[in-house]
Motif scaffolding. Structure first.
Motif, PDB file in Angstrom:
ATOM      1  N   ILE A   1       0.764  -1.253   0.055  1.00  0.00           N
ATOM      2  CA  ILE A   1       0.099  -0.016   0.075  1.00  0.00           C
ATOM      3  C   ILE A   1       0.883   1.241   0.093  1.00  0.00           C
ATOM      4  CG2 ILE A   1      -1.707   1.271   1.430  1.00  0.00           C
ATOM      5  CD1 ILE A   1      -2.665  -1.489   2.458  1.00  0.00           C
ATOM      6  N   GLN A   2       0.507   2.153  -0.797  1.00  0.00           N
ATOM      7  CA  GLN A   2       1.128   3.538  -0.814  1.00  0.00           C
ATOM      8  C   GLN A   2       0.328   4.840  -0.677  1.00  0.00           C
ATOM      9  OE1 GLN A   2       3.496   3.541  -4.488  1.00  0.00           O
ATOM     10  NE2 GLN A   2       5.678   3.063  -3.247  1.00  0.00           N
ATOM     11  N   CYS A   3       1.119   5.856  -0.007  1.00  0.00           N
ATOM     12  CA  CYS A   3       0.222   6.840   0.082  1.00  0.00           C
ATOM     13  C   CYS A   3       0.776   7.955  -1.229  1.00  0.00           C
ATOM     14  CB  CYS A   3       0.382   7.678   1.230  1.00  0.00           C
ATOM     15  SG  CYS A   3      -0.424   6.697   2.758  1.00  0.00           S
ATOM     16  N   PRO A   4      -0.238   8.636  -1.709  1.00  0.00           N
ATOM     17  CA  PRO A   4       0.201   9.812  -2.722  1.00  0.00           C
ATOM     18  C   PRO A   4       1.122  10.840  -2.146  1.00  0.00           C
ATOM     19  CG  PRO A   4      -2.024  10.309  -1.868  1.00  0.00           C
ATOM     20  CD  PRO A   4      -1.581   9.099  -1.292  1.00  0.00           C
ATOM     21  N   ALA A   5       2.006  11.306  -2.972  1.00  0.00           N
ATOM     22  CA  ALA A   5       2.846  12.270  -2.825  1.00  0.00           C
ATOM     23  C   ALA A   5       2.376  13.472  -2.352  1.00  0.00           C
ATOM     24  CB  ALA A   5       4.034  12.673  -3.519  1.00  0.00           C
ATOM     25  N   GLN A   6       2.850  14.143  -1.223  1.00  0.00           N
ATOM     26  CA  GLN A   6       2.175  15.274  -0.679  1.00  0.00           C
ATOM     27  C   GLN A   6       2.971  16.602  -1.238  1.00  0.00           C
ATOM     28  OE1 GLN A   6       2.394  14.568   3.672  1.00  0.00           O
ATOM     29  NE2 GLN A   6       0.225  14.664   3.582  1.00  0.00           N
ATOM     30  N   THR A   7       2.449  17.498  -1.353  1.00  0.00           N
ATOM     31  CA  THR A   7       3.059  19.033  -2.062  1.00  0.00           C
ATOM     32  C   THR A   7       3.559  19.634  -0.819  1.00  0.00           C
ATOM     33  OG1 THR A   7       1.297  19.030  -4.025  1.00  0.00           O
ATOM     34  CG2 THR A   7       2.573  21.096  -3.291  1.00  0.00           C
ATOM     35  N   ALA A   8       4.538  20.033  -0.934  1.00  0.00           N
ATOM     36  CA  ALA A   8       5.405  21.033   0.442  1.00  0.00           C
ATOM     37  C   ALA A   8       4.481  22.326   0.487  1.00  0.00           C
ATOM     38  CB  ALA A   8       7.048  21.318  -0.005  1.00  0.00           C
ATOM     39  N   PRO A   9       4.213  22.769   1.605  1.00  0.00           N
ATOM     40  CA  PRO A   9       3.567  24.154   1.880  1.00  0.00           C
ATOM     41  C   PRO A   9       4.587  25.190   1.354  1.00  0.00           C
ATOM     42  CG  PRO A   9       4.443  23.363   3.783  1.00  0.00           C
ATOM     43  CD  PRO A   9       4.780  22.357   2.931  1.00  0.00           C
ATOM     44  N   ALA A  10       3.491  26.375   1.017  1.00  0.00           N
ATOM     45  CA  ALA A  10       4.610  27.571   0.340  1.00  0.00           C
ATOM     46  C   ALA A  10       5.470  27.790   1.852  1.00  0.00           C
ATOM     47  CB  ALA A  10       3.646  28.665   0.368  1.00  0.00           C
ATOM     48  N   ASN A  11       6.607  28.071   1.362  1.00  0.00           N
ATOM     49  CA  ASN A  11       7.580  28.498   2.676  1.00  0.00           C
ATOM     50  C   ASN A  11       7.752  27.264   3.708  1.00  0.00           C
ATOM     51  OD1 ASN A  11       7.768  31.293   1.580  1.00  0.00           O
ATOM     52  ND2 ASN A  11       5.681  31.325   2.368  1.00  0.00           N
ATOM     53  N   GLY A  12       7.798  26.142   2.964  1.00  0.00           N
ATOM     54  CA  GLY A  12       8.120  25.003   3.703  1.00  0.00           C
ATOM     55  C   GLY A  12       8.608  23.858   3.053  1.00  0.00           C
ATOM     56  N   ALA A  13       8.732  22.710   3.770  1.00  0.00           N
ATOM     57  CA  ALA A  13       9.326  21.503   3.038  1.00  0.00           C
ATOM     58  C   ALA A  13       8.543  20.428   3.694  1.00  0.00           C
ATOM     59  CB  ALA A  13      10.660  21.579   3.108  1.00  0.00           C
ATOM     60  N   ILE A  14       8.697  18.967   3.092  1.00  0.00           N
ATOM     61  CA  ILE A  14       8.336  17.830   3.314  1.00  0.00           C
ATOM     62  C   ILE A  14       9.661  16.840   3.009  1.00  0.00           C
ATOM     63  CG2 ILE A  14       6.818  15.709   2.776  1.00  0.00           C
ATOM     64  CD1 ILE A  14       4.632  17.565   2.138  1.00  0.00           C
ATOM     65  N   SER A  15       9.942  16.004   3.968  1.00  0.00           N
ATOM     66  CA  SER A  15      10.871  15.069   3.901  1.00  0.00           C
ATOM     67  C   SER A  15      10.360  13.684   4.555  1.00  0.00           C
ATOM     68  CB  SER A  15      12.170  15.714   4.702  1.00  0.00           C
ATOM     69  OG  SER A  15      13.198  14.541   4.439  1.00  0.00           O
ATOM     70  N   PRO A  16      10.658  12.622   3.922  1.00  0.00           N
ATOM     71  CA  PRO A  16      10.937  12.511   2.257  1.00  0.00           C
ATOM     72  C   PRO A  16       9.783  12.828   1.346  1.00  0.00           C
ATOM     73  CG  PRO A  16      10.475  10.277   3.105  1.00  0.00           C
ATOM     74  CD  PRO A  16      10.367  11.408   4.291  1.00  0.00           C
ATOM     75  N   THR A  17      10.090  13.224   0.183  1.00  0.00           N
ATOM     76  CA  THR A  17       9.206  13.455  -0.977  1.00  0.00           C
ATOM     77  C   THR A  17       8.808  12.427  -1.429  1.00  0.00           C
ATOM     78  OG1 THR A  17      10.860  14.083  -2.561  1.00  0.00           O
ATOM     79  CG2 THR A  17      10.149  15.887  -0.963  1.00  0.00           C
ATOM     80  N   GLY A  18       7.678  12.512  -2.339  1.00  0.00           N
ATOM     81  CA  GLY A  18       7.228  11.566  -3.398  1.00  0.00           C
ATOM     82  C   GLY A  18       6.282  10.602  -2.740  1.00  0.00           C
ATOM     83  N   TRP A  19       5.938   9.586  -3.508  1.00  0.00           N
ATOM     84  CA  TRP A  19       4.893   8.187  -2.927  1.00  0.00           C
ATOM     85  C   TRP A  19       5.496   7.678  -2.033  1.00  0.00           C
ATOM     86  CZ3 TRP A  19      -0.259   6.620  -4.570  1.00  0.00           C
ATOM     87  CH2 TRP A  19      -0.708   7.759  -5.797  1.00  0.00           C
TER      88      TRP A  19
END
Length: 236
Positions: free
Chosen positions: A1-19
């Motif tokens: 099972i995978q979750c979709p990639a999330q978009t980083a918020p404006a002026n922020g970041a997500i780690s790790p990225t992608g699915w």
């Protein structure tokens, strides 16, 4: 099972990225100068959704500013947040002391203290020759007024006062003090005056008689502070 990639918020970041696979946790961060609103992380769940929505990043606020006395802020009021700039100006006749442009920094503090507005200065004025000024010194800031007088026996020519103006100039020049004049004198019959007119304080005039004539009265006569002669012209 995978979750979709999330978009980083404006002026922020997500780690790790992608699915991401089931049970993987991603972290949310904000750039320097921004504050997170929401969860710090989210985990990929068994149903393929994330446990938390993406957070938002809002600018760090800075404290409210108060305009200096005899000055103004632009923009006039907050709220002020990271990277906002405020310009301080002084009213006409006042000079800015400090840094005119303030910036809200990433740490929530202003880049500089609010400057002050001090009265502008005019050049120093000296008392006229044979006269005085009140007050004797100073009083050359915007709005200050200086009064001029002449010594006894002298007449003031020009304005009595001068005021320091908004543009740093005086409203009037320093006046002059000229000796008070006395009336013209007529030589006595069979006599002469020395020197000739015009006469002013504190001139003295000597009266002499022609050969064969005697002076009857006081010589010399003096032009006094009140514009009168000390004695009448003697006779010969």
């Amino acid at each position: 099972i995978q979750c979709p990639a999330q978009t980083a918020p404006a002026n922020g970041a997500i780690s790790p990225t992608g699915w991401q696979n089931y049970q993987v946790t991603v972290s949310y961060t904000c750039n320097n100068g921004y504050v997170r609103s929401g969860a710090t992380s989210a985990t990929c769940q068994a149903d393929g959704t994330w446990s938390n929505p993406v957070h938002t990043c809002t600018p760090v606020p800075c404290p409210a500013l108060t305009a200096p006395n005899n000055g103004a802020l632009n923009p006039l009021a907050g709220p002020y947040v990271y990277q906002n700039q405020v310009t301080v100006t002084c009213n006409s006749g006042y000079q800015l002391s400090g840094v005119s442009s303030l910036t809200c920094q990433a740490n929530g503090q202003w880049s500089n203290a609010v400057p002050t507005c001090a009265p502008g200065q005019c050049s120093a004025l000296t008392a006229p020759t044979n006269g005085a000024r009140t007050p004797p010194t100073g009083s050359n800031s915007f709005g200050n007024t200086v009064t001029f007088t002449c010594n006894t026996g002298y007449v003031l020519n020009g304005p009595v006062t001068a005021t320091c103006q908004a543009d740093g100039t005086w409203s009037n020049p320093v006046p002059t003090c000229t000796p008070r004049k006395c009336p013209a004198l007529t030589s006595p019959t069979n006599g002469a005056l020395s020197p000739a007119e015009p006469y002013s304080y504190p001139n003295q005039v000597t009266v002499t008689c022609n050969s064969g004539y005697q002076l009857n009265g006081v010589s010399p006569v003096t032009c006094q502070a009140d514009g009168t002669w000390s004695n009448t012209v003697p006779t010969c």
